[in-house]
Design a protein around this motif. Structure first.
Motif, short mmCIF file in Angstrom:
data_model
loop_
_atom_site.label_atom_id
_atom_site.label_comp_id
_atom_site.label_asym_id
_atom_site.label_seq_id
_atom_site.Cartn_x
_atom_site.Cartn_y
_atom_site.Cartn_z
N ILE A 174 86.97 -16.03 38.40
CA ILE A 174 86.40 -16.10 39.80
C ILE A 174 87.22 -14.90 40.66
O ILE A 174 85.93 -14.19 41.19
CB ILE A 174 86.89 -17.25 40.80
CG1 ILE A 174 86.29 -16.69 41.41
CG2 ILE A 174 88.34 -16.85 41.11
CD1 ILE A 174 84.54 -17.65 41.61
N VAL A 175 88.38 -14.48 40.55
CA VAL A 175 89.25 -13.37 41.07
C VAL A 175 88.11 -11.40 40.14
O VAL A 175 87.63 -11.19 41.63
CB VAL A 175 90.08 -12.32 41.00
CG1 VAL A 175 90.53 -11.59 41.73
CG2 VAL A 175 90.73 -13.95 41.76
N THR A 176 88.29 -11.81 39.22
CA THR A 176 87.18 -10.68 38.73
C THR A 176 86.05 -11.02 38.95
O THR A 176 85.17 -9.91 38.95
CB THR A 176 87.51 -10.99 37.38
OG1 THR A 176 88.68 -10.51 36.74
CG2 THR A 176 86.80 -9.68 36.34
N ALA A 177 84.86 -11.89 38.43
CA ALA A 177 83.90 -12.82 39.12
C ALA A 177 84.04 -11.53 40.63
O ALA A 177 83.06 -10.97 41.09
CB ALA A 177 83.35 -13.62 38.85
N ASP A 178 84.29 -12.29 42.04
CA ASP A 178 83.85 -12.23 43.04
C ASP A 178 84.38 -10.44 43.27
O ASP A 178 83.49 -9.76 43.97
CB ASP A 178 84.69 -12.26 44.01
CG ASP A 178 84.55 -12.96 45.47
OD1 ASP A 178 83.87 -12.77 45.61
OD2 ASP A 178 85.28 -12.87 46.10
N VAL A 179 85.69 -9.49 42.97
CA VAL A 179 85.66 -8.21 43.46
C VAL A 179 84.30 -7.66 42.15
O VAL A 179 83.60 -6.56 43.21
CB VAL A 179 87.14 -7.61 43.12
CG1 VAL A 179 86.79 -6.55 42.34
CG2 VAL A 179 88.01 -8.33 43.11
N LEU A 180 84.12 -7.90 41.44
CA LEU A 180 83.32 -7.35 40.22
C LEU A 180 81.72 -6.72 41.37
O LEU A 180 80.45 -5.98 41.62
CB LEU A 180 83.06 -6.94 38.85
CG LEU A 180 84.37 -6.52 38.18
CD1 LEU A 180 84.08 -6.99 37.21
CD2 LEU A 180 84.74 -5.14 38.67
N ALA A 181 81.69 -7.84 41.87
CA ALA A 181 80.59 -8.54 42.30
C ALA A 181 79.79 -7.50 43.59
O ALA A 181 78.84 -7.03 44.04
CB ALA A 181 79.61 -9.86 42.52
N THR A 182 81.01 -7.48 44.39
CA THR A 182 81.02 -6.48 45.40
C THR A 182 81.21 -5.12 44.80
O THR A 182 80.23 -4.73 45.62
CB THR A 182 82.13 -6.80 46.01
OG1 THR A 182 82.70 -7.75 46.71
CG2 THR A 182 82.80 -5.95 47.41
N ALA A 183 82.19 -4.47 44.33
CA ALA A 183 81.62 -3.85 43.35
C ALA A 183 80.49 -3.20 43.22
O ALA A 183 80.25 -1.35 43.39
CB ALA A 183 82.67 -3.53 42.24
N VAL A 184 79.90 -3.74 42.20
CA VAL A 184 78.68 -3.34 41.99
C VAL A 184 77.33 -3.35 42.74
O VAL A 184 77.19 -2.10 43.40
CB VAL A 184 77.64 -4.21 40.61
CG1 VAL A 184 75.85 -4.29 40.59
CG2 VAL A 184 79.09 -4.26 39.73
#
Length: 246
Positions: free
Chosen positions: A192-202
């Motif tokens: 979930i950390v990867t998913a959450d951070v990358l969603a914000t980054a996109v």
């Protein structure tokens, strides 16, 4: 179908499936602990004291410094699209702490059930199945029409995470480093950390950031452009009919 237990925290609603009342209380305590340490709305939190100059970051508890280090690592990995610093320089770790709370809540739920799902403000972590061999699933909302589901993401066992970031619900709350390219992004990952951070980054970045984030094939992304286009990796393209793979 398992019952749903809910509670409010971190300015959002957390929903649990597959949790006993006792486990739900533990999960609530996990979120409360993170909120108490990192909320910038609570003047007594560690991070609020750092922001106010009442506490040096170097003197903050080690776990707070570790989370800040984690956020800096993600800033490096995303080429600066994700950042733990507000435009005014204040350290804001909200981009990682909710996901960390969900991650730790998953450890609590692992101890009581093989099949569970936790949802918190656009982020979902699931283990096992909804029933028998039917996986958990998450609907993707059209950012231009909030009452319309444009696709469904199946969270295949044993464990899968999905996070959505965007401006439709809360307005422009994401610090962008360029003119808006994306208005919403959904990222599917193993944690979930990867998913959450990358969603914000996109959402914070541009097309080059999206290509870099998806270049190694480690995550799937469904992103809605400000110009109406929909971008999707091959693994996410089946989730929405009008997605165009870039």
């Amino acid at each position: 179908m398992s019952s749903v237990l809910t509670f409010e925290t971190m300015g959002t609603v957390v929903s649990l499936r597959g949790a006993t009342p006792e486990a739900a209380s533990e999960v609530r305590a996990v979120f409360a602990g993170y909120d108490h340490r990192y909320s910038l709305y609570d003047p007594s939190s560690v991070l609020s004291r750092v922001a106010a100059g009442a506490l040096r970051l170097a003197d903050a508890p080690e776990e707070v410094r570790d989370v800040y280090s984690l956020a800096l690592d993600w800033r490096e990995r995303t080429g600066g699209a994700f950042t733990p610093h507000r435009p005014d320089g204040v350290i804001d770790l909200s981009g990682v702490v909710k996901a960390l709370a969900i991650r730790d809540a998953g450890v609590v739920l692992d101890a009581v059930a093989d099949d569970w799902m936790i949802s918190a403000g656009g982020d979902v972590l699931a283990r096992g199945h909804l029933r028998d061999d039917e996986p958990w699933s998450v609907g993707v909302v059209d950012p231009s029409r909030r009452d319309t589901i444009v696709g469904v993401i199946r969270l295949d066992a044993p464990r899968r995470a999905v996070a959505t970031s965007g401006t439709a619900e809360r307005g422009e709350h994401i610090w962008r480093r360029a003119a808006p390219t994306f208005v919403q992004a959904t990222v599917i990952a193993d944690d979930i950390v990867t998913a959450d951070v990358l969603a914000t980054a996109v959402v914070a970045g541009d097309e080059d950031d999206l290509r870099r984030i998806t270049s190694d094939g480690g995550v799937d992304v469904l992103a809605f452009g400000a110009d109406g286009r929909v971008w999707a990796t091959p693994g996410a393209s089946h989730s929405v009919g009008r997605a165009s793979v870039r």
